[in-house]
Scaffold this active site. Structure first.
Site, PDB file in Angstrom:
ATOM      1  N   THR B  35      43.785 -39.425  74.477  1.00 41.83           N
ATOM      2  CA  THR B  35      42.740 -40.399  74.356  1.00 41.83           C
ATOM      3  C   THR B  35      42.091 -40.135  73.064  1.00 41.83           C
ATOM      4  O   THR B  35      41.874 -39.116  72.525  1.00 41.83           O
ATOM      5  CB  THR B  35      41.711 -40.276  75.565  1.00 41.83           C
ATOM      6  OG1 THR B  35      42.273 -40.634  76.625  1.00 41.83           O
ATOM      7  CG2 THR B  35      40.738 -41.430  75.072  1.00 41.83           C
ATOM      8  N   TYR B  36      42.106 -41.184  72.101  1.00 39.23           N
ATOM      9  CA  TYR B  36      41.778 -40.974  70.901  1.00 39.23           C
ATOM     10  C   TYR B  36      40.357 -41.661  70.628  1.00 39.23           C
ATOM     11  O   TYR B  36      40.105 -42.788  71.604  1.00 39.23           O
ATOM     12  CB  TYR B  36      42.709 -41.771  69.809  1.00 39.23           C
ATOM     13  CG  TYR B  36      43.847 -40.924  69.797  1.00 39.23           C
ATOM     14  CD1 TYR B  36      43.915 -40.221  68.680  1.00 39.23           C
ATOM     15  CD2 TYR B  36      45.023 -41.271  70.604  1.00 39.23           C
ATOM     16  CE1 TYR B  36      45.356 -39.530  68.463  1.00 39.23           C
ATOM     17  CE2 TYR B  36      46.071 -40.564  70.407  1.00 39.23           C
ATOM     18  CZ  TYR B  36      46.296 -39.685  69.323  1.00 39.23           C
ATOM     19  OH  TYR B  36      47.357 -39.114  69.270  1.00 39.23           O
ATOM     20  N   TYR B  37      39.430 -41.174  69.966  1.00 41.29           N
ATOM     21  CA  TYR B  37      38.073 -41.522  70.094  1.00 41.29           C
ATOM     22  C   TYR B  37      37.652 -41.927  68.599  1.00 41.29           C
ATOM     23  O   TYR B  37      38.098 -41.636  67.620  1.00 41.29           O
ATOM     24  CB  TYR B  37      37.209 -40.414  69.952  1.00 41.29           C
ATOM     25  CG  TYR B  37      37.288 -40.112  71.696  1.00 41.29           C
ATOM     26  CD1 TYR B  37      36.178 -40.280  72.578  1.00 41.29           C
ATOM     27  CD2 TYR B  37      38.179 -39.228  72.087  1.00 41.29           C
ATOM     28  CE1 TYR B  37      36.388 -39.836  73.908  1.00 41.29           C
ATOM     29  CE2 TYR B  37      38.155 -38.799  73.338  1.00 41.29           C
ATOM     30  CZ  TYR B  37      37.357 -39.295  74.343  1.00 41.29           C
ATOM     31  OH  TYR B  37      37.482 -39.041  75.799  1.00 41.29           O
ATOM     32  N   ALA B 106      38.992 -45.012  72.231  1.00 42.35           N
ATOM     33  CA  ALA B 106      39.751 -46.164  71.310  1.00 42.35           C
ATOM     34  C   ALA B 106      40.889 -46.582  72.097  1.00 42.35           C
ATOM     35  O   ALA B 106      41.342 -47.763  71.992  1.00 42.35           O
ATOM     36  CB  ALA B 106      39.675 -45.850  69.914  1.00 42.35           C
TER      37      ALA B 106
END
Lengths: 182, 182
Positions: B35-37, B106
């Site tokens: 999971t990219y933030y 994101a």
């Protein structure tokens, strides 16, 4: 769950002697180093939040590192705040990640912390670098209705330890350290 | 240390058969969820940074969670970027800490990843949800001077696997996923 926590300045030597007389159970003895960070996009003192890396070294020598977020007070009466915490493998690496993201170390609180158990209370003897010696009595209750009697009980424990509950200090060690710097 | 990494689209079934013929060594087989933030105070796409929580599940079933910061390219020729990573005990808790601080998930890349070793190369078979199947050949060299020959070697491995190095894809899986969404 609600937490009751009462802290007063104390001569730890004297408190230790009383704890022995009361037959309190030694729990552990650790060295803690807490680094608090400033955020790049918010003023934590204004939002009443905190971001902390705690490194705890027990007598066995192994370091435990935890990242903790503390939210603002959700209930003023019980002084409850949201706290989210996870262990991390490397204190150095998590510090680097935070720093790269723009968070900056604001202050570091170092203390030796001895814990004892007495009835339903935890008694903590803190020797805080550049701040002083304090004894903290705490317990937890499930119901808000039980807060007041738990607080009375904590005051009672303090008296049995030879301390005056009226000397209660509500400022955090971080606050005391920063006040001292000012 | 410099990393060479070449990735091409591939029918994984066919590549697996070739790896067996070449007597490559199976290393491991994991499911990864990345999971990219987004940051509250910077545009990571603009600063060319990334903040990622990776949860990796091996066949043994135990989850490993890592928090990773990726900095911008420090050397355009070798595509080197700073990467800082630490294991964390709880993916859920570290996600909550980030979210409380204003970081927002994101995009999430999910893939099955099989790794093999062949000479000094690692060969990775990735089956990426909503993106496709890719084979990646990578290795590391100590000296920048050795980069070119390591890259030629990676192209050679791809050819032995029946793939055309000219089909190289330089976009990350995150980039491919987001391009697909657009």
């Amino acid at each position: 769950m609600y937490e009751v926590e009462v802290k007063v300045p104390a001569d730890l030597e004297a408190v230790r002697a009383r704890l022995e007389e009361l037959d309190a159970t030694p729990v552990d003895d650790v060295a803690q180093e807490d680094t608090y960070y400033d955020a790049p996009h918010r003023s934590f003192p204004e939002t009443d939040e905190a971001l902390r890396i705690r490194t705890e070294r027990a007598e066995t020598g192994a370091d435990e590192v935890r990242l903790t977020y503390k939210g603002p007070l959700v209930d003023d009466a019980s002084k409850t705040r949201e706290e989210v915490e996870t262990a991390v493998a490397s204190g150095e690496k998590i510090d680097t990640v935070l720093t790269k993201l723009g968070f900056e170390p604001a202050a570091t609180v170092r203390k030796d912390r001895e814990r004892f158990a007495l009835e339903e209370y935890t008694i903590t003897l803190d020797s805080v670098e550049d701040v002083g010696e304090y004894v903290e009595v705490e317990t937890e209750v499930d119901d808000e209705a039980d807060l007041e009697s738990a607080r009375e009980g904590a005051y009672d424990v303090l008296e049995r330890l030879g301390r005056d509950p009226d000397e209660q200090v509500r400022t955090s060690y971080l606050g005391l350290l920063l006040a001292d710097d000012a």
